[in-house]
Design a protein around this motif. Sequence first.
Motif, mmCIF file in Angstrom:
data_model
loop_
_atom_site.group_PDB
_atom_site.id
_atom_site.type_symbol
_atom_site.label_atom_id
_atom_site.label_comp_id
_atom_site.label_asym_id
_atom_site.label_seq_id
_atom_site.Cartn_x
_atom_site.Cartn_y
_atom_site.Cartn_z
ATOM 1 N N THR A 107 3.645 19.276 -10.864
ATOM 2 C CA THR A 107 4.886 18.495 -10.051
ATOM 3 C C THR A 107 4.093 18.814 -8.527
ATOM 4 O OG1 THR A 107 6.343 19.369 -11.488
ATOM 5 C CG2 THR A 107 6.954 18.405 -9.074
ATOM 6 N N ARG A 108 3.797 20.037 -8.037
ATOM 7 C CA ARG A 108 3.316 20.349 -6.732
ATOM 8 C C ARG A 108 2.167 19.471 -6.507
ATOM 9 N NH1 ARG A 108 0.859 26.168 -5.494
ATOM 10 N NH2 ARG A 108 -0.882 25.663 -4.022
ATOM 11 N N ASN A 109 1.201 19.341 -7.237
ATOM 12 C CA ASN A 109 -0.072 18.555 -6.854
ATOM 13 C C ASN A 109 0.137 17.206 -6.893
ATOM 14 O OD1 ASN A 109 -1.925 20.747 -6.088
ATOM 15 N ND2 ASN A 109 -1.927 21.281 -8.087
ATOM 16 N N THR A 110 1.183 16.571 -7.883
ATOM 17 C CA THR A 110 1.409 15.427 -7.917
ATOM 18 C C THR A 110 2.142 14.780 -6.719
ATOM 19 O OG1 THR A 110 1.115 15.433 -10.300
ATOM 20 C CG2 THR A 110 1.942 13.309 -9.225
ATOM 21 N N ILE A 111 3.029 15.554 -6.156
ATOM 22 C CA ILE A 111 3.920 15.216 -4.978
ATOM 23 C C ILE A 111 2.822 14.817 -3.831
ATOM 24 C CG2 ILE A 111 5.521 16.156 -3.246
ATOM 25 C CD1 ILE A 111 6.977 17.459 -5.371
ATOM 26 N N SER A 112 1.782 16.073 -3.428
ATOM 27 C CA SER A 112 0.866 15.691 -2.700
ATOM 28 C C SER A 112 -0.149 14.676 -3.130
ATOM 29 C CB SER A 112 0.019 17.105 -2.662
ATOM 30 O OG SER A 112 0.714 18.084 -2.080
ATOM 31 N N GLY A 113 -0.610 14.562 -4.229
ATOM 32 C CA GLY A 113 -1.293 13.386 -4.771
ATOM 33 C C GLY A 113 -0.682 11.896 -4.474
ATOM 34 N N SER A 114 0.514 11.705 -4.479
ATOM 35 C CA SER A 114 1.117 10.630 -4.307
ATOM 36 C C SER A 114 1.291 10.371 -2.807
ATOM 37 C CB SER A 114 2.844 10.607 -4.753
ATOM 38 O OG SER A 114 3.330 11.704 -4.103
ATOM 39 N N VAL A 115 1.146 11.144 -1.933
ATOM 40 C CA VAL A 115 1.207 10.750 -0.537
ATOM 41 C C VAL A 115 -0.496 10.418 -0.030
ATOM 42 C CG1 VAL A 115 1.155 11.759 1.706
ATOM 43 C CG2 VAL A 115 3.073 12.495 0.063
ATOM 44 N N TYR A 116 -1.119 11.060 -0.793
ATOM 45 C CA TYR A 116 -2.535 10.742 -0.638
ATOM 46 C C TYR A 116 -3.029 9.389 -1.123
ATOM 47 C CZ TYR A 116 -7.603 11.382 -0.328
ATOM 48 O OH TYR A 116 -9.007 10.938 -0.205
ATOM 49 N N ALA A 117 -2.714 9.167 -2.334
ATOM 50 C CA ALA A 117 -2.887 7.850 -3.013
ATOM 51 C C ALA A 117 -2.315 6.654 -2.505
ATOM 52 C CB ALA A 117 -2.612 7.848 -4.347
ATOM 53 N N LEU A 118 -1.112 6.889 -1.967
ATOM 54 C CA LEU A 118 -0.440 5.696 -1.126
ATOM 55 C C LEU A 118 -1.144 5.298 0.211
ATOM 56 C CD1 LEU A 118 3.268 6.411 -2.269
ATOM 57 C CD2 LEU A 118 1.944 4.457 -2.894
ATOM 58 N N ASN A 119 -1.515 6.464 1.002
ATOM 59 C CA ASN A 119 -2.222 6.239 2.060
ATOM 60 C C ASN A 119 -3.478 5.643 1.887
ATOM 61 O OD1 ASN A 119 -1.535 7.519 4.879
ATOM 62 N ND2 ASN A 119 -0.126 8.514 3.272
ATOM 63 N N LYS A 120 -4.193 5.960 0.786
ATOM 64 C CA LYS A 120 -5.734 5.448 0.347
ATOM 65 C C LYS A 120 -5.519 4.101 -0.084
ATOM 66 C CE LYS A 120 -8.070 8.640 1.966
ATOM 67 N NZ LYS A 120 -9.301 8.426 3.080
ATOM 68 N N ASN A 121 -4.169 3.647 -0.501
ATOM 69 C CA ASN A 121 -4.039 2.225 -1.110
ATOM 70 C C ASN A 121 -2.865 1.682 -0.301
ATOM 71 O OD1 ASN A 121 -5.990 2.237 -3.659
ATOM 72 N ND2 ASN A 121 -5.113 4.197 -3.606
ATOM 73 N N PRO A 122 -2.948 1.345 0.972
ATOM 74 C CA PRO A 122 -1.797 0.846 1.972
ATOM 75 C C PRO A 122 -1.226 -0.533 1.082
ATOM 76 C CG PRO A 122 -3.932 0.330 2.861
ATOM 77 C CD PRO A 122 -4.208 1.268 1.711
ATOM 78 N N ASP A 123 -1.881 -1.161 0.368
ATOM 79 C CA ASP A 123 -1.264 -2.411 -0.277
ATOM 80 C C ASP A 123 -0.140 -1.842 -1.274
ATOM 81 O OD1 ASP A 123 -3.335 -1.231 -1.859
ATOM 82 O OD2 ASP A 123 -3.182 -3.197 -3.193
ATOM 83 N N GLN A 124 -0.306 -0.706 -2.027
ATOM 84 C CA GLN A 124 0.610 -0.164 -2.864
ATOM 85 C C GLN A 124 1.778 0.352 -2.146
ATOM 86 O OE1 GLN A 124 -0.048 -0.768 -6.379
ATOM 87 N NE2 GLN A 124 -1.524 -2.198 -5.283
ATOM 88 N N TYR A 125 1.488 0.961 -0.992
ATOM 89 C CA TYR A 125 2.396 1.690 -0.279
ATOM 90 C C TYR A 125 3.624 0.539 0.378
ATOM 91 C CZ TYR A 125 4.093 5.589 2.485
ATOM 92 O OH TYR A 125 4.992 6.573 3.161
ATOM 93 N N ASP A 126 2.549 -0.453 0.721
ATOM 94 C CA ASP A 126 3.776 -1.690 0.959
ATOM 95 C C ASP A 126 4.459 -2.182 -0.159
ATOM 96 O OD1 ASP A 126 2.571 -1.394 3.531
ATOM 97 O OD2 ASP A 126 1.164 -3.338 3.220
ATOM 98 N N LYS A 127 3.938 -2.382 -1.172
ATOM 99 C CA LYS A 127 4.618 -2.618 -2.491
ATOM 100 C C LYS A 127 5.697 -1.809 -2.751
ATOM 101 C CE LYS A 127 1.570 -4.201 -5.505
ATOM 102 N NZ LYS A 127 0.965 -4.006 -6.819
#
Length: 424
Positions: free
Chosen positions: A266-286
């Motif tokens: 859980t801890r590393n996926t919470i962090s990973g979600s922030v990282y992934a969405l920042n690296k994929n701004p189109d997905q963050y917008d979605k």
Amino acid sequence: MDDASVDFKQAAAADAWATPIEALNPAQATLFEQDAMWPIFERLRREAPVHWSPPNNVYDGFWSVSRYQDIMAVDTNHDAFSSADGIAIQTREAKIESDKRPRGSSFIGMDPPGHDVQRKAVSPAVAPHNLQILGPLIRERAGAILDGLPIGQEFDWVDLVSKELTAMTLATLFDYPQERRRELTFWSDMFTNAPGHGPAKSWEHKREEADACFAAFDVLWDERVDAEPRFDLVSMMAHNEATRNLGRRDFHSNVVLLIIGGNDTTRNTISGSVYALNKNPDQYDKLRANPGLIPSMVSETIRWQTPLAHMSRTATRDIELGGKTIRKGDTVVMWYVSGNRDDAQIENPNAYVIDRERPRNHLSFGFGIHRCVGNRLAELQLTIIWEEILKRFPEVRLTREPQRTHSVFVKGYETLPVMIPTRN
């Protein structure tokens, strides 16, 4: 990403393709720490999906299984591939240290029937009914954590959010004092890090902290074994017929398993979600446009992040897999991190797509009898934290590249520097 990191990744990729295939070794913590291991797994999936890595100065020899379907074949065949000799590859140095002290067995390091009865003893803690009870408490805590974050200044998301929420939940599951919840996080890091990394200063330091952890949980066991049964993990083990007579070493091994399992995914996926969405701004917008995608985004992040990079098994007999003969006693490493990027199973697997058609089609929780017992709790915490984030913040912005964990087992983040520019 700085120039040194780019140069390292380019050199690692060139080396992955230039090294003779028989000498290729994916178990290199430095590569994982730099997120530079991907070319090795791409080559293994393409040229040697069941691959023997000969002994070297760090590890004894082991088989690497890198394709999705082959990993499934190993993970679901507990008769031919045993967990009893450990579920993660150990360095030679770690084996020497481990052999100095008698060890117990946790249920993840057991085969049926012992595995089944011990797992059943603690599974009610994460059953659907209990998750319904935990949900509002997790939401209340997530909201309080997020409301206390600084606005307009850089801070470490791992420390203030990811560790904090998972520590609170884990302390509740153990009925461990909330004011001491970060001890659980600290001990998890001590157990999973090699000396010189994370908080572990030396093997002696690791032994001292393990003893401190076990002493604390011995107190809890002694308090609860003669008390009325309660709905926490220690009380469940102390009162269940299958586990109440556990030796202390076996109890300690289960404590280690539950601390690590309740923390790292859980801890590393919470962090990973922030990282992934920042690296994929189109997905963050979605996601911002449609918060209903949060459950799908959670599953996609668990796949994309793969918080535990591998699990290992020991062959109980000679067996053929992928055209290779694995001998009785051989170590077989299932590289979940590779299987989750297998384009034979997952379309466009290197892309982060939060509305993927089958987002739960991943290996991160394992399969078969050892499938992660707390997988629904992990998904619940991730769903709730993102529901609460989107209510409050239009953006959680990555400010610098993270520091990743130096490990071939835990695939995570030591730090994740972010800034929240403003509130909704």
